[in-house]
Structure formats: C-alpha cells, structure tokens
Design a protein around this motif. Structure first.
Motif, PDB file in Angstrom:
ATOM      1  N   ASP A 194     -14.038 -14.645   0.880  1.00 23.78           N
ATOM      2  CA  ASP A 194     -12.959 -14.767   1.858  1.00 23.78           C
ATOM      3  C   ASP A 194     -11.659 -14.114   1.401  1.00 23.78           C
ATOM      4  OD1 ASP A 194     -12.044 -16.034   4.452  1.00 23.78           O
ATOM      5  OD2 ASP A 194     -10.577 -16.866   3.040  1.00 23.78           O
ATOM      6  N   CYS A 197     -11.839 -10.917   2.974  1.00 22.94           N
ATOM      7  CA  CYS A 197     -11.742 -11.082   4.425  1.00 22.94           C
ATOM      8  C   CYS A 197     -10.292 -11.313   4.844  1.00 22.94           C
ATOM      9  CB  CYS A 197     -12.602 -12.264   4.882  1.00 22.94           C
ATOM     10  SG  CYS A 197     -14.386 -11.996   4.711  1.00 22.94           S
ATOM     11  N   GLU A 198      -9.557 -12.059   4.052  1.00 20.77           N
ATOM     12  CA  GLU A 198      -8.151 -12.326   4.361  1.00 20.77           C
ATOM     13  C   GLU A 198      -7.343 -11.041   4.373  1.00 20.77           C
ATOM     14  OE1 GLU A 198      -4.186 -13.742   4.705  1.00 20.77           O
ATOM     15  OE2 GLU A 198      -6.133 -14.459   5.400  1.00 20.77           O
ATOM     16  N   LEU A 202      -8.681 -10.980   8.856  1.00 19.65           N
ATOM     17  CA  LEU A 202      -9.625 -11.763   9.643  1.00 19.65           C
ATOM     18  C   LEU A 202      -9.141 -13.207   9.715  1.00 19.65           C
ATOM     19  CD1 LEU A 202     -13.133 -10.586   8.364  1.00 19.65           C
ATOM     20  CD2 LEU A 202     -11.877  -9.790  10.355  1.00 19.65           C
ATOM     21  N   SER A 207     -13.767 -14.925   9.683  1.00 12.65           N
ATOM     22  CA  SER A 207     -14.321 -14.889   8.325  1.00 12.65           C
ATOM     23  C   SER A 207     -15.618 -15.688   8.255  1.00 12.65           C
ATOM     24  CB  SER A 207     -13.307 -15.451   7.330  1.00 12.65           C
ATOM     25  OG  SER A 207     -13.800 -15.384   6.017  1.00 12.65           O
TER      26      SER A 207
END
Length: 264
Positions: A194, A197-198, A202, A207
């Motif tokens: 993640d 993803c951050e 997202l 995510s």
C-alpha cells in the motif's frame, strides 16, 4: 488465466525478495536496519519492565491471599518458591504469546514512517525520478499505513475466529492452519504494497481492489514476514528486519508489475 496470473504474481513477489536484499546493500540503504535494532532494544526494555512489574504485583497478591510466610508445614518454603517461579514463568510465556500474535502489527505501526520513506526512496532510485520530499505526504503515508494495519488486524482476528469454529468441521479443519497463514501473509503483504499504492494517489478502497486483483503479490510479499513471526521468542525481533526487506520487495514488485502491463 486468473490462476496463471496468480502464479505469475507469486513468482514476481518471491523473486523481488532476492532483488530487494541486493538492492538494499547496492544502494547503501542498509542503514535502515538500524531502525529495527533500536526498536527491538526499546521494546525489550519496555516489555521487561512491564512484565517485571506485573510479576511483582502478582506475587504480592499471592502473598496477601495465601500468606505463605505463615506456613509451618514441611516443604512450605519450597512450595512458596515453586508458586513464585510458576507465576514468573506463566506471565512471561503469556506475554510472549500475546506479543507474538499482535507483534507483527505493532512493528508495522511503529515502523510506518520509516517504511513509507523507504518505499518512496526505493522508487526514486529505480525510476531515477526526483520527487521533492514532503513532510505532509510522509505523514499522510504514515497515517494511512497505521489505519490499514489496524484494519487488517481486526479482519484477521475475525478470520481467525471463523476458522477456529470451522476447524471442528471434518476436512475443513485440516486446511484451517495453512489457510490462516495465507490470510496473514495476504494482509501483511497488503500493508507493504500500500505504500506504493498511496504514491499512486489511490484511495483506500482503490488500493483494496488493487491488492485483491494481485493476491499473488500480496501473499508472496507477506509470507516471509508472517513466517518470521512463527519463530518462537525471536520471531517478532526478526520481523522488524523483514519489514525493511518486504517494503523494498513490495515496491520493486509493483514497479515490475506496472512494467509488464505497459509492455502488453
């Protein structure tokens, strides 16, 4: 096709581990390992003082309730000493068992700032980009990592309770333990993935969808971290070092996945 994609993602996830270790030392990121060393020392001191105080209180309660100093039968001193030792042993075993269960998420929460920074630095090195450092973004990454770790912890608790009851069902009970390990690996891998993803901006729900579509990456990435936690006594201590490697491996895995998608 989905199963083959899953296997391919697992392969990418595991191969990223070997690359991550080489990447860390090649790019002079080994100093990040000082963080789990310091964290282990702090947690040991806090845990030791806490359990020592708890043991002292438990022994005091035993003495007030049973007054062993007034015992005058044969072997009274030996029995009192045995009870004191039993209290000492049980409380320490209980502490280690509880910490082994929740320790992984404690490590993820406490190391969230450094893992967010490490993931960002890894991507900068790979892509050659020079994104200006932002304290605001770092705190956002850190907070999101903490929230997701807590979320995943409670979901895993729910899965564990469900699997406990299902373990009494014939045949299902045989796969409950390996299934629980896969669930733990998935959610630990989720936390590591993640951070990247951050940076893709997202949202949490996006995510979640990304990780669900790439279960193989998540499971493979979180497997070694989850496996380390199964090692008695020293598992949590080792998990801090695995968190460093897992974060780099997760970042490399996502970048590899994105590269493959671009080539299609």
């Amino acid at each position: 096709i989905c199963f083959m994609t899953f296997l391919k993602d697992v392969q990418i996830g595991f191969s990223s581990y070997g690359k991550a270790i080489d990447f860390i030392f090649k790019n002079k990121l080994a100093w990040f390992f000082l963080v789990p060393i310091a964290l282990n020392i702090i947690l040991f001191l806090i845990g030791y003082n806490f359990i020592s105080e708890l043991t002292e209180q438990a022994v005091t309660l035993f003495q007030l309730a049973w007054e062993p100093d007034s015992w005058d039968f044969f072997g009274a001193d030996f029995l009192a000493g045995t009870v004191n030792f039993f209290i000492w042993l049980v409380l320490r075993l209980f502490f280690f068992l509880i910490f082994a269960f929740i320790g992984g998420y404690i490590i993820l929460i406490l190391m969230s700032p450094i893992l967010a920074f490490l993931s960002e630095k890894t991507e900068k090195i790979v892509l050659g980009t020079d994104v200006p450092f932002s304290w605001l973004q770092l705190f956002k990454d850190m907070w999101r990592g903490i929230v997701l770790a807590i979320r995943n912890f409670f979901i895993e608790i729910g899965a564990m309770i469900l699997l406990f009851f299902l373990s009494f069902v014939p045949l299902v009970g045989l796969i409950s333990t390996p299934l629980l390990f896969l669930i733990s690996s998935y959610f630990y891998g989720f936390s590591f993935l993640d951070y990247t993803c951050e940076r893709r901006r997202l949202k949490v729900k996006d995510s979640i969808h990304f990780v669900r579509r790439n279960k193989g990456l998540a499971i493979a990435n979180g497997a070694l971290f989850a496996l380390a936690l199964l090692i008695p006594i020293i598992g949590v201590s080792l998990s801090g070092f695995l968190a460093i490697i897992s974060t780099v491996a997760a970042t490399l895995a996502v970048l590899k996945k994105e590269e493959l998608l671009r080539l299609k």
